[in-house]
Design a protein around this motif. Structure first.
Motif, PDB file in Angstrom:
ATOM      1  N   ASP A   1      31.327  26.630  24.098  1.00  0.00           N
ATOM      2  CA  ASP A   1      31.108  26.526  25.482  1.00  0.00           C
ATOM      3  C   ASP A   1      32.001  27.547  26.163  1.00  0.00           C
ATOM      4  O   ASP A   1      32.685  27.235  27.298  1.00  0.00           O
ATOM      5  CB  ASP A   1      31.046  25.326  26.300  1.00  0.00           C
ATOM      6  N   THR A   2      32.080  28.732  25.462  1.00  0.00           N
ATOM      7  CA  THR A   2      33.040  29.959  26.089  1.00  0.00           C
ATOM      8  C   THR A   2      32.476  30.885  26.078  1.00  0.00           C
ATOM      9  O   THR A   2      31.262  31.264  25.343  1.00  0.00           O
ATOM     10  CB  THR A   2      34.233  30.002  25.407  1.00  0.00           C
TER      11      THR A   2
ATOM     12  N   TYR B   1      27.873  34.408  25.055  1.00  0.00           N
ATOM     13  CA  TYR B   1      27.911  33.003  24.975  1.00  0.00           C
ATOM     14  C   TYR B   1      27.984  32.495  23.793  1.00  0.00           C
ATOM     15  O   TYR B   1      27.165  32.653  22.985  1.00  0.00           O
ATOM     16  CB  TYR B   1      26.718  32.398  25.932  1.00  0.00           C
TER      17      TYR B   1
ATOM     18  N   ASP C   1      36.450  31.128  29.725  1.00  0.00           N
ATOM     19  CA  ASP C   1      36.343  29.895  30.076  1.00  0.00           C
ATOM     20  C   ASP C   1      36.063  29.499  31.674  1.00  0.00           C
ATOM     21  O   ASP C   1      36.943  29.536  32.313  1.00  0.00           O
ATOM     22  CB  ASP C   1      37.726  28.837  29.582  1.00  0.00           C
ATOM     23  N   ILE C   2      34.756  29.499  31.650  1.00  0.00           N
ATOM     24  CA  ILE C   2      34.327  29.231  33.280  1.00  0.00           C
ATOM     25  C   ILE C   2      33.745  27.910  33.429  1.00  0.00           C
ATOM     26  O   ILE C   2      32.873  27.241  32.889  1.00  0.00           O
ATOM     27  CB  ILE C   2      33.214  30.356  33.683  1.00  0.00           C
ATOM     28  N   LYS C   3      34.459  27.347  34.459  1.00  0.00           N
ATOM     29  CA  LYS C   3      34.058  25.651  34.872  1.00  0.00           C
ATOM     30  C   LYS C   3      33.966  25.764  36.224  1.00  0.00           C
ATOM     31  O   LYS C   3      34.630  25.862  36.928  1.00  0.00           O
ATOM     32  CB  LYS C   3      35.212  24.749  34.375  1.00  0.00           C
ATOM     33  N   GLY C   4      32.517  26.037  37.025  1.00  0.00           N
ATOM     34  CA  GLY C   4      32.448  26.072  38.216  1.00  0.00           C
ATOM     35  C   GLY C   4      32.792  27.315  38.975  1.00  0.00           C
ATOM     36  O   GLY C   4      32.760  28.419  38.342  1.00  0.00           O
ATOM     37  N   LYS C   5      33.886  27.247  39.638  1.00  0.00           N
ATOM     38  CA  LYS C   5      34.384  28.435  40.290  1.00  0.00           C
ATOM     39  C   LYS C   5      35.773  28.717  39.819  1.00  0.00           C
ATOM     40  O   LYS C   5      36.406  29.876  40.003  1.00  0.00           O
ATOM     41  CB  LYS C   5      34.671  28.169  41.746  1.00  0.00           C
ATOM     42  N   ASP C   6      36.120  28.313  38.684  1.00  0.00           N
ATOM     43  CA  ASP C   6      37.407  28.411  38.075  1.00  0.00           C
ATOM     44  C   ASP C   6      37.099  29.165  36.731  1.00  0.00           C
ATOM     45  O   ASP C   6      36.457  28.916  35.986  1.00  0.00           O
ATOM     46  CB  ASP C   6      38.086  27.170  37.670  1.00  0.00           C
TER      47      ASP C   6
ATOM     48  N   LYS D   1      40.146  32.331  40.550  1.00  0.00           N
ATOM     49  CA  LYS D   1      38.775  31.477  41.251  1.00  0.00           C
ATOM     50  C   LYS D   1      37.884  32.612  41.889  1.00  0.00           C
ATOM     51  O   LYS D   1      38.451  33.476  42.457  1.00  0.00           O
ATOM     52  CB  LYS D   1      39.749  30.758  42.251  1.00  0.00           C
TER      53      LYS D   1
END
Length: 93
Positions: free
Chosen positions: A18-19, A13, A38-43, A59
Motif C-alpha cells: 500500500d505504497t 502503486y 506513503d499517502i494517507k488522506g492529506k498526509d 501535507k
C-alpha cells in the motif's frame, strides 16, 4: 545558479505494501534514486535510502491546491547532498 536540472520520476502503486515506490532519473545523479511514497488522506511521507536516507513529511491542503512540508536527512547522515529544507508548492491551473 545557471544550472539546468532535468529529471524524470516513474511512480507505481505497490498493492502488497500500500505504497507508491518510485525511481528518479536525474542529470544530478549517476544512478536512479529510489523513493517510497506513503499517502494517507492529506498526509504524505516520502523516504529514500540514498546517501544515508532522508524523509519528507508533507501535507496537501484541504482544497488540494497547495502542498507543504520538509525534507530531513536521517540523524547523523547530514551532508552536502543530503540537507534539510522546507518547501511550499502551489498548483497552477
Amino acid at each position: 545558479m545557471g544550472m539546468k536540472i532535468q529529471s524524470l520520476e516513474l511512480i507505481y502503486y505497490d498493492l502488497e505494501n500500500d505504497t507508491f515506490p518510485s525511481l528518479v532519473y536525474s542529470n544530478l545523479a549517476g544512478v536512479p534514486i529510489p523513493y517510497r511514497y506513503d499517502i494517507k488522506g492529506k498526509d504524505v511521507i516520502i523516504t529514500t535510502d540514498l546517501g544515508g536516507g532522508a524523509k519528507m513529511t508533507g501535507k496537501i491542503s484541504e482544497d488540494g491546491n497547495t502542498f507543504s512540508g520538509g525534507w530531513r536527512p536521517n540523524p547523523g547522515k547530514e551532508s552536502s547532498g543530503n540537507v534539510a529544507y522546507d518547501f511550499i508548492g502551489t498548483r497552477i491551473k
